[in-house]
Design an enzyme around this catalytic site. Structure first.
Site, PDB file in Angstrom:
ATOM      1  N   LYS A 131       0.810  -1.327  -0.131  1.00 44.36           N
ATOM      2  CA  LYS A 131       0.334  -0.086  -0.082  1.00 44.36           C
ATOM      3  C   LYS A 131       0.775   0.969  -0.477  1.00 44.36           C
ATOM      4  O   LYS A 131       2.130   1.053   0.568  1.00 44.36           O
ATOM      5  CB  LYS A 131      -0.605  -0.489   1.360  1.00 44.36           C
ATOM      6  CG  LYS A 131      -2.442   0.857   1.248  1.00 44.36           C
ATOM      7  CD  LYS A 131      -3.400   0.361   0.868  1.00 44.36           C
ATOM      8  CE  LYS A 131      -4.578   0.570   0.394  1.00 44.36           C
ATOM      9  NZ  LYS A 131      -5.589   0.029  -0.138  1.00 44.36           N
ATOM     10  N   ASP A 171      -7.248   3.878  -4.513  1.00 47.23           N
ATOM     11  CA  ASP A 171      -7.693   3.793  -3.190  1.00 47.23           C
ATOM     12  C   ASP A 171      -8.409   5.417  -2.785  1.00 47.23           C
ATOM     13  O   ASP A 171      -8.893   5.782  -4.718  1.00 47.23           O
ATOM     14  CB  ASP A 171      -6.871   3.667  -2.324  1.00 47.23           C
ATOM     15  CG  ASP A 171      -7.507   3.291  -1.191  1.00 47.23           C
ATOM     16  OD1 ASP A 171      -7.257   2.130  -0.850  1.00 47.23           O
ATOM     17  OD2 ASP A 171      -7.205   4.182   0.162  1.00 47.23           O
TER      18      ASP A 171
HETATM   19  N1  GLU Z   1      -7.114   0.360  -2.931  1.00 48.14           N
HETATM   20  C1  GLU Z   1      -7.999  -0.799  -3.450  1.00 48.14           C
HETATM   21  C2  GLU Z   1      -8.547  -1.962  -1.774  1.00 48.14           C
HETATM   22  O1  GLU Z   1      -8.189  -1.405  -0.740  1.00 48.14           O
HETATM   23  C3  GLU Z   1      -7.168  -2.090  -4.632  1.00 48.14           C
HETATM   24  C4  GLU Z   1      -6.096  -2.210  -4.120  1.00 48.14           C
HETATM   25  C5  GLU Z   1      -6.256  -2.739  -6.317  1.00 48.14           C
HETATM   26  O2  GLU Z   1      -6.449  -2.915  -7.022  1.00 48.14           O
HETATM   27  O3  GLU Z   1      -4.375  -2.454  -5.788  1.00 48.14           O
HETATM   28  O4  GLU Z   1      -7.953  -3.011  -2.171  1.00 48.14           O
END
Ligand code: GLU
Length: 452
Positions: A131, A171
């Site tokens: 992340k 996100d």
């Molecule tokens: N931010 C999204 C999550 O919390 C998607 C992450 C992604 O597609 O890599 O899962």
């Protein structure tokens, strides 16, 4: 070798984690939620102790932080902090979104990267957990400011990512516009057109259904939980919080399936539309939020419904609850109110929106409760399929991808049922099921690699 009785217990484990990560309360909260189930599960499984699996997953592989310097429209020099937390690549390249929000700090990104590791494992796809993001606040910024910020952010991030290394996505605060700018800068810096980011536009390697996938997946999870009890979404009053990508496509799918969405919100408050936020009204919200970047109170003015400034929707009576705004937006007192108002099921659209004590209240009351790592995994799952499409340089048909999403969500539900079944009742503890099912695959891969 240590005897099983000599192992640290969960209190000692958490005390060590708090000592090593002072003040990172969100990270402590996320680890505790997983550890409380995993400690039980591994109590008689020596190898997981011997290999220190949980201790290692709760220590990110690495954290990169960097200065992001950019110029605003007035010519002022602005400085933000950028991050990428690469938590675990045990089962695939690091994968997870980027969050741009003033609340972003290392604790929040470590919690999200930790959660992402288990969520990605649940999808059944080869995806590790990561992340990133920045404390940059995109609200009120012009398109040009957003572009300059994204370009500066990528100018450092590009050396840490790659289609087989780490694949960021969106996100909170990072949507199609930001992914476009980020991908454009990556391509310019590296001269490579690769699947290094997901959530891309359909014209340049994006996948059908990626935009809708998180919200649709949340509703599919709810549908599966209810259908196990011979129940359904049709005719149920539903509370949704948020009005971003997850919330809008949750509302769309609920409405498709005959549910009535009566609330949506943003950081300024919530609207209560007892007639239901139908497909046409949802179009208004999408235009308001995506194109005009306005406030949800405009919905109340447009449709003549009440707006509650500074409040969240949890005192409105509703049977199905979809917290889809942000972490810790539903506290134990809210859970009490929802339970006494007749709530029967909760599916977390945002990451960890319900506080730990709130989760315990729902579970104790026998409410069906799908935690985010299971319920909102549809988004990253379709990101995984976007990576596959990029690797083979093809785009799959929308129906094919949609069908895969439905199957992946069903499979996640079944894994939760398998590991969350209770010995003495028919009730499924989806929190426990998701934690254990997500853990096993990562843990077994780590055992295979030895001490690395
Ligand atoms: N931010 C999204 C999550 O919390 C998607 C992450 C992604 O597609 O890599 O899962």
């Amino acid at each position: 070798m240590m005897a099983i009785s000599d192992h640290v217990n969960i209190d000692q484990f958490m005390a060590g984690l708090r000592r090593r990560n002072p003040g990172e309360t969100e990270f402590h909260q996320a680890v505790y939620e997983v550890a409380s189930n995993v400690f039980d599960f591994i109590s008689n499984k020596e190898i997981y102790h011997e290999m220190q699996i949980l201790r290692r997953i709760a220590e990110p592989d690495r954290i990169v932080t960097f200065r992001v310097c950019w110029q605003d429209d007035q010519g002022n020099i602005r400085v933000n902090r950028g991050y990428r937390v690469q938590n675990s690549n045990a089962i695939g390249p690091y994968k997870g979104g980027l969050r741009f929000d003033s609340s972003v700090n290392q604790s929040i990104l470590k919690f999200l990267a930790f959660e992402q590791t288990f969520k990605n494992s649940l999808t059944g796809l080869p995806l590790g957990g990561g992340k990133g993001g920045s404390d940059f606040n995109p609200k009120g910024k012009s398109d040009n400011e957003i572009m300059r910020f994204c370009q500066s952010f990528m100018t450092e991030l590009f050396r840490h990512i790659g289609d087989d290394i780490d694949v960021p996505a969106g996100d909170i605060g990072v949507g199609a516009r930001e992914i476009g700018y980020l991908f454009g800068q990556y391509k310019r810096l590296t001269n490579r057109f690769s699947g290094v980011l997901t959530g891309k536009g359909l014209e340049f390697g994006g996948s059908p259904i990626r935009k809708e996938a998180t919200g649709y997946g949340v509703v599919y999870m709810m549908e599966d939980m209810l259908s196990r009890r011979a129940d359904h979404i049709e005719g149920k009053t539903c509370l949704v919080s948020g009005s971003g990508n997850v919330a809008t496509y949750t509302a769309e799918k609920v409405t498709d399936l005959g549910g009535i969405v009566v609330t949506m919100s943003d950081s300024s408050g919530f609207v209560y539309d007892k007639d239901g936020i139908d497909a046409e009204k949802l179009e208004f919200i999408i235009d308001l939020k995506v194109n005009r970047r306005g406030r949800i109170s405009e919905y109340a003015e447009e449709y003549g419904v009440p707006f509650y400034a500074g409040e969240r929707p949890w005192r409105v009576p509703g049977e199905l609850v979809f917290p889809s705004a942000t972490q810790n937006e539903l506290n134990p007192a809210d859970a009490d109110i929802l339970i006494s108002n007749g709530c029967i099921a909760v599916a977390e659209g945002a990451n960890m929106p319900v506080e730990q004590k709130g989760v315990e209240k729902f579970v104790a009351a026998g409410i069906l409760f799908a935690p985010s790592k299971a319920a909102n995994a549809g988004g990253v799952a379709i990101s995984g399929l976007e990576m596959s499409q990029n690797s083979i340089r093809r785009t799959w048909d929308v129906n094919e991808v949609h069908q895969s999403l439905r199957e992946i969500m069903h499979n996640i539900h079944e894994q939760c049922v398998e590991y969350g079944a209770q010995a003495d009742s028919d009730h499924i503890d989806y929190v426990k099921g998701a934690n254990i099912a997500g853990f096993i695959k990562v843990a077994n891969a780590m055992i295979a690699y030895g001490a690395v």
